[in-house]
Scaffold this motif. Structure first.
Motif, PDB file in Angstrom:
ATOM      1  N   THR A   1      22.350  14.030  63.684  1.00  0.00           N
ATOM      2  CA  THR A   1      22.081  12.543  63.955  1.00  0.00           C
ATOM      3  C   THR A   1      22.202  12.115  65.681  1.00  0.00           C
ATOM      4  OG1 THR A   1      24.275  11.240  63.942  1.00  0.00           O
ATOM      5  CG2 THR A   1      22.854  11.426  61.361  1.00  0.00           C
ATOM      6  N   SER A   2      21.382  11.547  66.557  1.00  0.00           N
ATOM      7  CA  SER A   2      21.047  10.929  67.369  1.00  0.00           C
ATOM      8  C   SER A   2      21.531   9.218  67.413  1.00  0.00           C
ATOM      9  CB  SER A   2      20.116  11.369  68.084  1.00  0.00           C
ATOM     10  OG  SER A   2      20.089  12.518  68.659  1.00  0.00           O
ATOM     11  N   THR A   3      22.247   8.586  68.029  1.00  0.00           N
ATOM     12  CA  THR A   3      22.458   7.226  67.603  1.00  0.00           C
ATOM     13  C   THR A   3      22.574   7.026  69.344  1.00  0.00           C
ATOM     14  OG1 THR A   3      24.451   6.868  67.971  1.00  0.00           O
ATOM     15  CG2 THR A   3      23.504   6.899  66.062  1.00  0.00           C
ATOM     16  N   THR A   4      21.816   5.965  69.795  1.00  0.00           N
ATOM     17  CA  THR A   4      21.414   4.350  70.801  1.00  0.00           C
ATOM     18  C   THR A   4      22.258   3.812  70.911  1.00  0.00           C
ATOM     19  OG1 THR A   4      20.520   4.959  72.908  1.00  0.00           O
ATOM     20  CG2 THR A   4      19.345   3.679  71.138  1.00  0.00           C
ATOM     21  N   GLY A   5      22.230   2.930  71.398  1.00  0.00           N
ATOM     22  CA  GLY A   5      22.762   1.517  71.999  1.00  0.00           C
ATOM     23  C   GLY A   5      21.516   0.543  72.661  1.00  0.00           C
ATOM     24  N   ALA A   6      22.295  -0.387  73.705  1.00  0.00           N
ATOM     25  CA  ALA A   6      22.158  -1.306  75.097  1.00  0.00           C
ATOM     26  C   ALA A   6      21.699  -0.509  76.282  1.00  0.00           C
ATOM     27  CB  ALA A   6      22.418  -2.494  74.834  1.00  0.00           C
ATOM     28  N   ASP A   7      22.732   0.810  76.094  1.00  0.00           N
ATOM     29  CA  ASP A   7      23.970   1.076  77.494  1.00  0.00           C
ATOM     30  C   ASP A   7      22.694   2.117  76.890  1.00  0.00           C
ATOM     31  OD1 ASP A   7      24.538   2.644  75.626  1.00  0.00           O
ATOM     32  OD2 ASP A   7      26.033   2.983  76.095  1.00  0.00           O
ATOM     33  N   LYS A   8      21.727   2.967  76.645  1.00  0.00           N
ATOM     34  CA  LYS A   8      20.571   3.670  76.644  1.00  0.00           C
ATOM     35  C   LYS A   8      20.869   4.716  76.755  1.00  0.00           C
ATOM     36  CE  LYS A   8      17.300   0.772  77.026  1.00  0.00           C
ATOM     37  NZ  LYS A   8      16.247  -0.027  76.255  1.00  0.00           N
ATOM     38  N   VAL A   9      22.346   5.096  77.315  1.00  0.00           N
ATOM     39  CA  VAL A   9      22.786   6.305  77.130  1.00  0.00           C
ATOM     40  C   VAL A   9      22.802   7.008  74.456  1.00  0.00           C
ATOM     41  CG1 VAL A   9      25.315   7.185  75.913  1.00  0.00           C
ATOM     42  CG2 VAL A   9      24.797   5.739  78.410  1.00  0.00           C
ATOM     43  N   ILE A  10      22.688   7.816  74.220  1.00  0.00           N
ATOM     44  CA  ILE A  10      22.268   9.051  73.923  1.00  0.00           C
ATOM     45  C   ILE A  10      23.413   9.336  73.507  1.00  0.00           C
ATOM     46  CG2 ILE A  10      21.151  10.304  72.030  1.00  0.00           C
ATOM     47  CD1 ILE A  10      18.721   9.456  73.911  1.00  0.00           C
ATOM     48  N   ARG A  11      23.569   9.287  72.247  1.00  0.00           N
ATOM     49  CA  ARG A  11      24.957   9.996  71.384  1.00  0.00           C
ATOM     50  C   ARG A  11      24.765  11.035  70.138  1.00  0.00           C
ATOM     51  NH1 ARG A  11      26.187   5.240  72.813  1.00  0.00           N
ATOM     52  NH2 ARG A  11      27.756   4.725  73.948  1.00  0.00           N
ATOM     53  N   MET A  12      24.625  12.363  70.098  1.00  0.00           N
ATOM     54  CA  MET A  12      23.983  13.230  69.160  1.00  0.00           C
ATOM     55  C   MET A  12      25.361  14.496  68.593  1.00  0.00           C
ATOM     56  SD  MET A  12      21.351  14.861  72.359  1.00  0.00           S
ATOM     57  CE  MET A  12      22.490  15.775  72.938  1.00  0.00           C
ATOM     58  N   ASP A  13      25.515  13.872  67.002  1.00  0.00           N
ATOM     59  CA  ASP A  13      26.339  14.616  66.543  1.00  0.00           C
ATOM     60  C   ASP A  13      25.939  16.314  65.856  1.00  0.00           C
ATOM     61  OD1 ASP A  13      28.713  14.409  64.431  1.00  0.00           O
ATOM     62  OD2 ASP A  13      27.111  14.421  62.844  1.00  0.00           O
ATOM     63  N   PHE A  14      26.487  17.489  66.539  1.00  0.00           N
ATOM     64  CA  PHE A  14      26.004  18.868  65.837  1.00  0.00           C
ATOM     65  C   PHE A  14      27.687  19.241  65.107  1.00  0.00           C
ATOM     66  CE2 PHE A  14      23.830  17.750  70.179  1.00  0.00           C
ATOM     67  CZ  PHE A  14      22.885  18.493  69.708  1.00  0.00           C
ATOM     68  N   PRO A  15      27.430  20.181  64.586  1.00  0.00           N
ATOM     69  CA  PRO A  15      28.017  21.111  63.850  1.00  0.00           C
ATOM     70  C   PRO A  15      29.083  21.741  64.716  1.00  0.00           C
ATOM     71  CG  PRO A  15      26.143  21.610  62.764  1.00  0.00           C
ATOM     72  CD  PRO A  15      25.776  20.909  63.851  1.00  0.00           C
ATOM     73  N   SER A  16      30.406  21.848  64.962  1.00  0.00           N
ATOM     74  CA  SER A  16      31.210  22.347  66.033  1.00  0.00           C
ATOM     75  C   SER A  16      30.319  23.814  65.080  1.00  0.00           C
ATOM     76  CB  SER A  16      32.484  21.875  65.754  1.00  0.00           C
ATOM     77  OG  SER A  16      33.315  22.273  64.332  1.00  0.00           O
ATOM     78  N   THR A  17      30.990  24.883  66.405  1.00  0.00           N
ATOM     79  CA  THR A  17      31.152  26.012  66.195  1.00  0.00           C
ATOM     80  C   THR A  17      32.153  26.740  66.668  1.00  0.00           C
ATOM     81  OG1 THR A  17      28.613  25.845  67.578  1.00  0.00           O
ATOM     82  CG2 THR A  17      29.999  28.718  67.389  1.00  0.00           C
TER      83      THR A  17
END
Length: 258
Positions: free
Chosen positions: A54-70
């Motif tokens: 998933t990707s999410t964002t907010g009022a700060d326009k920063v994008i947070r991406m959730d990936f599987p760890s390797t």
């Protein structure tokens, strides 16, 4: 919510690849900016080789991406591999603090002085002979140096990254087998190095010297990829998932007539 679900694939100039954090960041930004997905909603991506995330964002326009760890599995390098590494990137085998492999790459933690000495002229054919996708090298950032008195004058675009107190760790990534001699910023490498350094720094994870992300409630580490262009990213770990936080900016709009 199928309205916010998208398939995603990534390509270099020569091959389709397993994961590309930069392209995922750009895709997320484009979907939010065009209001195809509302900013308060999550984007659900589905990939051929790396599952869903998933990707999410907010009022700060920063994008947070959730990936599987390797995971990185520690390995003992052969004499042939050690010689190849010495010749390819110009470091001595005694400078290698840790060697491991992911499902994709050979990963080496180097001393800070060795990392700073890696030549701009790298033997990419030698790296390609090491098998796997490529080679990732890493070292502690200045923030993690006890005493912080090892002044190393190396810069990238005017930024003396070896002495920047904001960085927890540094990295570079070489992937000639997929048409990228050196990558600018490598999300898939961060998916391996984030848990590696979180474990390494586990005794200080609640220290005030670490930054926290209020939206994900995670302790974050600051990384810097010392490529020619250079790039910073914040990374966090939650279980078997890695959060990569970044910014994106639109610099051009185009119209295609089909």
């Amino acid at each position: 919510d199928t309205a916010n679900s998208f398939n995603i694939r990534w390509f270099t100039p020569t091959k389709e690849i397993y994961l590309c954090g930069h392209a995922t960041l750009a895709a997320s930004h484009a979907l939010y900016e065009a209001q195809i997905v509302p900013s308060e909603a999550s984007i659900f991506f589905h990939s051929l080789y790396n599952g869903s995330f998933t990707s999410t964002t907010g009022a700060d326009k920063v994008i947070r991406m959730d990936f599987p760890s390797t995971p990185i599995a520690e390995v003992v390098l052969t004499e042939e591999e050690l010689t190849c590494i010495e010749n390819a990137i110009g470091v001595d085998r005694s400078d290698i603090l840790f060697a491991g492999r992911t499902s994709l790459d050979l990963v080496l933690e180097l001393t800070r002085s060795a990392f700073s000495r890696v030549s701009a002229i790298v033997d990419y054919a030698g790296i390609q002979s090491l098998c796997g996708r490529g080679l990732v090298i890493t070292c502690l950032g200045k923030k993690r140096v006890v005493g912080k008195d090892d002044y190393l004058c190396v810069s990238c675009g005017g930024h003396n990254f070896m002495n920047d107190l904001n960085h927890d760790f540094l990295l570079r990534g070489f992937f000639p087998s997929i048409g990228l001699n050196e990558d600018s910023v490598t999300g898939s490498a961060l998916c391996a190095l984030a848990p590696y350094y979180h474990h390494k720094f586990s005794s200080s994870l609640n220290s005030d010297s670490l930054s926290n992300d209020a939206d994900t409630e995670q302790v974050m580490l600051n990384s810097y990829q010392a490529s020619q262009r250079g790039g910073s990213a914040k990374v966090g770990v939650r279980g078997d998932r890695v959060t990569i936080v970044g910014h994106c900016k639109t610099i051009m709009h185009s119209t295609f007539t089909v």
